[in-house]
Scaffold this motif. Structure first.
Motif, PDB file in Angstrom:
ATOM      1  N   VAL A  96       0.854  -1.191   0.000  1.00 53.85           N
ATOM      2  CA  VAL A  96       0.000   0.000   0.000  1.00 53.85           C
ATOM      3  C   VAL A  96       0.892   1.245   0.000  1.00 53.85           C
ATOM      4  O   VAL A  96       1.788   1.385   0.829  1.00 53.85           O
ATOM      5  CB  VAL A  96      -0.934   0.012   1.234  1.00 53.85           C
ATOM      6  CG1 VAL A  96      -1.743   1.296   1.280  1.00 53.85           C
ATOM      7  CG2 VAL A  96      -1.852  -1.195   1.216  1.00 53.85           C
ATOM      8  N   VAL A  97       0.600   2.134  -0.937  1.00 53.86           N
ATOM      9  CA  VAL A  97       1.307   3.411  -1.035  1.00 53.86           C
ATOM     10  C   VAL A  97       0.256   4.492  -0.801  1.00 53.86           C
ATOM     11  O   VAL A  97      -0.758   4.559  -1.521  1.00 53.86           O
ATOM     12  CB  VAL A  97       1.958   3.589  -2.425  1.00 53.86           C
ATOM     13  CG1 VAL A  97       2.689   4.927  -2.503  1.00 53.86           C
ATOM     14  CG2 VAL A  97       2.889   2.428  -2.740  1.00 53.86           C
ATOM     15  N   GLU A  98       0.484   5.344   0.216  1.00 52.99           N
ATOM     16  CA  GLU A  98      -0.509   6.348   0.578  1.00 52.99           C
ATOM     17  C   GLU A  98       0.132   7.468   1.384  1.00 52.99           C
ATOM     18  O   GLU A  98       1.279   7.352   1.817  1.00 52.99           O
ATOM     19  CB  GLU A  98      -1.651   5.714   1.376  1.00 52.99           C
ATOM     20  CG  GLU A  98      -1.211   5.134   2.699  1.00 52.99           C
ATOM     21  CD  GLU A  98      -2.271   4.315   3.392  1.00 52.99           C
ATOM     22  OE1 GLU A  98      -3.452   4.348   2.994  1.00 52.99           O
ATOM     23  OE2 GLU A  98      -1.916   3.618   4.350  1.00 52.99           O
ATOM     24  N   THR A  99      -0.622   8.508   1.629  1.00 56.86           N
ATOM     25  CA  THR A  99      -0.161   9.625   2.454  1.00 56.86           C
ATOM     26  C   THR A  99       0.051   9.147   3.879  1.00 56.86           C
ATOM     27  O   THR A  99      -0.779   8.419   4.422  1.00 56.86           O
ATOM     28  CB  THR A  99      -1.209  10.751   2.433  1.00 56.86           C
ATOM     29  OG1 THR A  99      -1.457  11.121   1.079  1.00 56.86           O
ATOM     30  CG2 THR A  99      -0.720  11.964   3.219  1.00 56.86           C
ATOM     31  N   GLU A 100       1.154   9.554   4.478  1.00 58.10           N
ATOM     32  CA  GLU A 100       1.464   9.189   5.858  1.00 58.10           C
ATOM     33  C   GLU A 100       0.305   9.531   6.786  1.00 58.10           C
ATOM     34  O   GLU A 100      -0.301  10.594   6.687  1.00 58.10           O
ATOM     35  CB  GLU A 100       2.711   9.941   6.316  1.00 58.10           C
ATOM     36  CG  GLU A 100       3.143   9.621   7.722  1.00 58.10           C
ATOM     37  CD  GLU A 100       4.406  10.353   8.109  1.00 58.10           C
ATOM     38  OE1 GLU A 100       5.023   9.930   9.085  1.00 58.10           O
ATOM     39  OE2 GLU A 100       4.791  11.329   7.431  1.00 58.10           O
ATOM     40  N   GLY A 101      -0.055   8.572   7.658  1.00 54.67           N
ATOM     41  CA  GLY A 101      -1.128   8.786   8.621  1.00 54.67           C
ATOM     42  C   GLY A 101      -2.516   8.553   8.082  1.00 54.67           C
ATOM     43  O   GLY A 101      -3.500   8.685   8.800  1.00 54.67           O
ATOM     44  N   SER A 102      -2.631   8.196   6.811  1.00 57.29           N
ATOM     45  CA  SER A 102      -3.949   7.934   6.236  1.00 57.29           C
ATOM     46  C   SER A 102      -4.553   6.703   6.869  1.00 57.29           C
ATOM     47  O   SER A 102      -3.846   5.837   7.379  1.00 57.29           O
ATOM     48  CB  SER A 102      -3.813   7.750   4.717  1.00 57.29           C
ATOM     49  OG  SER A 102      -5.081   7.750   4.123  1.00 57.29           O
ATOM     50  N   VAL A 103      -5.864   6.601   6.822  1.00 59.85           N
ATOM     51  CA  VAL A 103      -6.587   5.467   7.421  1.00 59.85           C
ATOM     52  C   VAL A 103      -6.184   4.177   6.747  1.00 59.85           C
ATOM     53  O   VAL A 103      -6.105   4.096   5.555  1.00 59.85           O
ATOM     54  CB  VAL A 103      -8.100   5.690   7.302  1.00 59.85           C
ATOM     55  CG1 VAL A 103      -8.861   4.479   7.817  1.00 59.85           C
ATOM     56  CG2 VAL A 103      -8.513   6.922   8.030  1.00 59.85           C
TER      57      VAL A 103
END
Length: 103
Positions: A96-103
């Motif tokens: 998973v690649v996502e913005t830090e702290g995302s749900v």
């Protein structure tokens, strides 16, 4: 430098993760699970790559629930505001690649 063998990775609980990298606030993590997540909307975009196993991904488009079965090598891109939930069929390993702290 690190070499990660995704098929060998497990966690103490479903959706446990190994953080691989954080590049300017964008995280890349390897998750292990055998249980569904929960319906959610990420704070930003999300790239979801099945590395091992099979995952049914449920998502909503204009309020209509849809689903797709993701197999090894398949990628699900959740744009901003995409409500979704992943249901693995047995064990799965997911990048998973996502913005830090995302749900």
């Amino acid at each position: 430098m690190d070499i990660i063998r995704a098929k060998d990775f497990t966690a103490e609980r479903s959706w446990g993760a190994k953080e691989i990298a954080n590049m300017n606030g964008i995280t890349t993590r390897l998750h292990w699970t055998k249980e569904p997540y929960r319906w959610h909307v990420n704070d930003g975009q999300e790239v979801f790559v099945v590395l091992d196993g099979v995952v049914d991904m449920f998502y909503k488009e204009q309020g209509i629930e849809r689903s797709v079965t993701l197999e090894v090598g398949d990628i699900f891109y959740a744009s901003v505001g995409t409500e979704h939930v992943a249901h693995p069929k047995g064990e799965a390993r997911i990048l998973v690649v996502e913005t830090e702290g995302s749900v």
